[in-house]
Design a protein around this motif. Sequence first.
Motif, short mmCIF file in Angstrom:
data_model
loop_
_atom_site.label_atom_id
_atom_site.label_comp_id
_atom_site.label_asym_id
_atom_site.label_seq_id
_atom_site.Cartn_x
_atom_site.Cartn_y
_atom_site.Cartn_z
N GLY A 77 51.94 -71.22 -21.59
CA GLY A 77 53.09 -70.76 -20.83
C GLY A 77 54.43 -71.27 -21.30
N VAL A 78 54.47 -71.93 -22.46
CA VAL A 78 55.72 -72.47 -22.99
C VAL A 78 56.49 -71.36 -23.70
CG1 VAL A 78 56.76 -74.13 -24.59
CG2 VAL A 78 54.73 -74.77 -23.25
N SER A 79 57.78 -71.26 -23.41
CA SER A 79 58.65 -70.34 -24.13
C SER A 79 59.85 -71.13 -24.65
CB SER A 79 59.09 -69.18 -23.23
OG SER A 79 59.81 -69.69 -22.12
N GLY A 80 60.68 -70.49 -25.44
CA GLY A 80 61.84 -71.18 -26.00
C GLY A 80 61.47 -72.14 -27.12
N ILE A 81 60.38 -71.86 -27.81
CA ILE A 81 59.92 -72.71 -28.91
C ILE A 81 60.80 -72.48 -30.13
CG2 ILE A 81 57.98 -73.23 -30.43
CD1 ILE A 81 56.25 -71.84 -28.13
N GLU A 82 61.30 -73.55 -30.70
CA GLU A 82 62.09 -73.44 -31.93
C GLU A 82 61.36 -74.20 -33.03
OE1 GLU A 82 66.26 -74.15 -31.67
OE2 GLU A 82 66.34 -73.44 -29.60
N ALA A 83 61.16 -73.53 -34.16
CA ALA A 83 60.45 -74.15 -35.29
C ALA A 83 61.10 -73.70 -36.58
CB ALA A 83 58.98 -73.75 -35.27
N GLN A 84 61.25 -74.64 -37.49
CA GLN A 84 61.78 -74.30 -38.81
C GLN A 84 61.10 -75.15 -39.86
OE1 GLN A 84 65.98 -75.19 -39.31
NE2 GLN A 84 65.92 -76.52 -37.54
N ILE A 85 60.96 -74.56 -41.03
CA ILE A 85 60.35 -75.24 -42.16
C ILE A 85 61.42 -75.46 -43.21
CG2 ILE A 85 58.64 -75.07 -44.01
CD1 ILE A 85 56.91 -73.45 -42.02
N LEU A 86 61.53 -76.70 -43.69
CA LEU A 86 62.55 -77.07 -44.64
C LEU A 86 61.91 -77.79 -45.82
CD1 LEU A 86 64.89 -78.61 -41.96
CD2 LEU A 86 65.24 -76.42 -43.09
N GLU A 87 62.39 -77.53 -47.01
CA GLU A 87 61.93 -78.26 -48.19
C GLU A 87 62.52 -79.66 -48.18
OE1 GLU A 87 62.72 -75.94 -51.68
OE2 GLU A 87 61.47 -74.29 -50.95
N THR A 88 61.82 -80.58 -48.82
CA THR A 88 62.33 -81.95 -48.92
C THR A 88 62.96 -82.17 -50.29
OG1 THR A 88 60.22 -82.79 -49.75
CG2 THR A 88 60.54 -82.83 -47.37
N ASN A 89 63.95 -83.05 -50.32
CA ASN A 89 64.48 -83.52 -51.59
C ASN A 89 63.90 -84.92 -51.76
OD1 ASN A 89 66.19 -84.97 -53.48
ND2 ASN A 89 67.45 -83.12 -53.46
N GLU A 90 62.81 -84.99 -52.51
CA GLU A 90 62.07 -86.24 -52.61
C GLU A 90 62.87 -87.36 -53.28
OE1 GLU A 90 58.12 -85.53 -54.08
OE2 GLU A 90 57.79 -83.97 -52.56
N ALA A 91 63.65 -87.05 -54.29
CA ALA A 91 64.41 -88.09 -54.98
C ALA A 91 65.41 -88.76 -54.04
CB ALA A 91 65.14 -87.50 -56.19
#
Length: 105
Positions: A77-91
Amino acid sequence: MAVILQVHFPFPGPFGDEMAEALAPLAESIKEEPGLLWKIWTEDAERQLAGGVYLFATRQDAEAYRRMHTARLEGMGVSGIEAQILETNEALSRINGGPLARAES
């Protein structure tokens, strides 16, 4: 390249120690997700938000988890879910002590 998945959503609680106790079984299951390196659980009791920051080995692992987790939350029943995938800068992350692996010291 490792990727970050950021997720947050409205959550009425519990928070703090009560949240840790109530959601420990879920945390145990999450640690077995394919490609998961680590998760940092997040919460904001004042704004009634919860979520997490995850590091996955691949974008594909992160996408699969995002789809499953979003469906699980929506099923509760949860709404308003925000999700994003981001690359990492490992250095740059290493310069600032970013934990890029499960067992990094």
